[in-house]
Design an enzyme around this catalytic site. Sequence first.
Site, PDB file in Angstrom:
ATOM      1  N   GLU A 150       0.794  -1.235   0.000  1.00 32.42           N
ATOM      2  CA  GLU A 150       0.000   0.000   0.000  1.00 32.42           C
ATOM      3  C   GLU A 150       0.829   1.289   0.000  1.00 32.42           C
ATOM      4  OE1 GLU A 150      -2.873  -0.353   3.191  1.00 32.42           O
ATOM      5  OE2 GLU A 150      -3.545  -2.292   2.478  1.00 32.42           O
ATOM      6  N   ASN A 192       1.949  -5.122  -3.193  1.00 34.88           N
ATOM      7  CA  ASN A 192       0.538  -5.403  -2.908  1.00 34.88           C
ATOM      8  C   ASN A 192      -0.217  -4.100  -2.613  1.00 34.88           C
ATOM      9  OD1 ASN A 192      -1.551  -7.405  -2.255  1.00 34.88           O
ATOM     10  ND2 ASN A 192      -1.298  -6.769  -0.110  1.00 34.88           N
ATOM     11  N   HIS A 228     -10.681  -5.781  -2.142  1.00 32.74           N
ATOM     12  CA  HIS A 228     -11.738  -5.594  -1.146  1.00 32.74           C
ATOM     13  C   HIS A 228     -12.880  -4.886  -1.890  1.00 32.74           C
ATOM     14  CE1 HIS A 228      -9.186  -6.865   2.122  1.00 32.74           C
ATOM     15  NE2 HIS A 228      -8.249  -6.011   1.748  1.00 32.74           N
ATOM     16  N   GLU A 255      -6.420 -10.387  -1.213  1.00 33.45           N
ATOM     17  CA  GLU A 255      -7.202 -10.134   0.008  1.00 33.45           C
ATOM     18  C   GLU A 255      -8.692 -10.073  -0.312  1.00 33.45           C
ATOM     19  OE1 GLU A 255      -5.710  -6.816   2.303  1.00 33.45           O
ATOM     20  OE2 GLU A 255      -3.627  -7.289   1.801  1.00 33.45           O
ATOM     21  N   ASP A 257     -12.455  -9.980  -0.604  1.00 34.27           N
ATOM     22  CA  ASP A 257     -13.727 -10.070   0.111  1.00 34.27           C
ATOM     23  C   ASP A 257     -14.699  -9.145  -0.602  1.00 34.27           C
ATOM     24  OD1 ASP A 257     -12.717  -7.628   1.107  1.00 34.27           O
ATOM     25  OD2 ASP A 257     -12.436  -8.385   3.139  1.00 34.27           O
TER      26      ASP A 257
END
Length: 444
Positions: A150, A192, A228, A255, A257
């Site tokens: 990030e 990432n 996400h 990641e 979701d």
Amino acid sequence: MLSAASAGVVLAASIAVVGTAEAASTLGASAAQTGRYYGAAIAAGRLGDSTYTRILNTEFNSVTPENEMKWDATEPSQGRFTYTNGDRILNQGLSNGSKVRGHALLWHAQQPGWAQALSGSALRNAAINHVTQVATHYKGKIYAWDVVNEAFADGGSGGRRDSNLQRTGNDWIEAAFRAARAADPAAKLCYNDYNTDGINAKSTGIFNMVRDFKSRGVPIDCVGFQSHLGTGIDSTYQANLKRFADLGVDVQITELDIEQGGNQANIYSTVTKACLAVSRCTGITVWGIRDTDSWRTGANPLLFDGSGNKKPAYTAVLNALNAGGTTNPTTPPVTSPPASPTTPPPSGSGCTATVSLNSWSGGYVATVKVTAGSSAVTGWTVSATLPSGGALTGVWSATNTGTTGAVSFRNVEYNGRIPAGGSTEFGFQGTGTGPSAAPACRVG
Ligand code: 9MR
């Protein structure tokens, strides 16, 4: 009953002939049919929950520690490393035959307080030392590391996020990747980030960085797309993965979701198919197992409900995986950085030392390989000369005498004994430039 059951078997077999792959009944097994993994982020604190571990061990063939390998968890005070919970995740994964994704070596968030208080070269050196130490601890065991997490800004700038790490100089990301490569040459090294779920200003900023790294030989192997997601998905999701893959890096969904709503199952299916359509998309990780394990309280964004039941989203993913896709070619192993040939190979008794340097403007990390000659050694001392103006700032797997000029390093208790022809490694870090001449090794 019996004949109905065997009819079911016959039907399944005939479908398998028509389809591209035989239907598998778990996420991991179905992903493996095209050479991919299907993983979950897991928490050490939940491993005592039998429903949780049953699903984990049955369904997933990759694990990511949700928090346990982050900077605050692994180096709570400077130079004191704690791997207990990280090791629990690692061992859980390895004992189940899973890949382990390391997450995350450097990040502006979840830094220990002491690192938050540092700046400039003190922070840079501490950060690189952290990368070196943690990657060395897990050397040879991690499939892929999120080396940097990030680091790009949200919004339309396409530039870097402001952070204490960024303020140490724009080259902090490449310094981290070089240190990670030197410490664990076998791990794939990933960048990432989130809000990169389509072609947009942020993902383009990252794309440009990866292209620049590839052109300059900065070691980077993969890009993680956190994913996400809300109740929709960008129409350029797959095209974005593809443009990165075309730069010569693997891509991974790291990641995942997706907010529960009318479209959750469909969006899960779309993401799965996008990965399957891109041959360098090596796998997918969901960020938790049950909805109740998720960091997104109330969003119910995962594949299993709070009781551990499979949701429609699970079935959508499994069906998409079983429908097959491009076969993911096994990517060639990462090659080790060449060690500088500073001393001839050992012939007689005694020992020799070779050093491999990872340098950046103002500092370096040295990895030293100590090799025994034709007789076993029970202790060793390596001497080196540091150029003037620089000083040692850290040593691992050895104890030092001196911090400037002529310095020496003696084995610690567990690595003094080297069998004939065998070797061990230690490392040190310093400001300025590293030693240019061959280090000397003597027994004792
Ligand atoms: O899921 C993680 C949660 O338990 C932590 O409290 C949080 C702290 O920042 O980090 C969460 O994981 C994040 C991941 O490490 C990086 N990408 C965003 C994830 C969700 O916040």
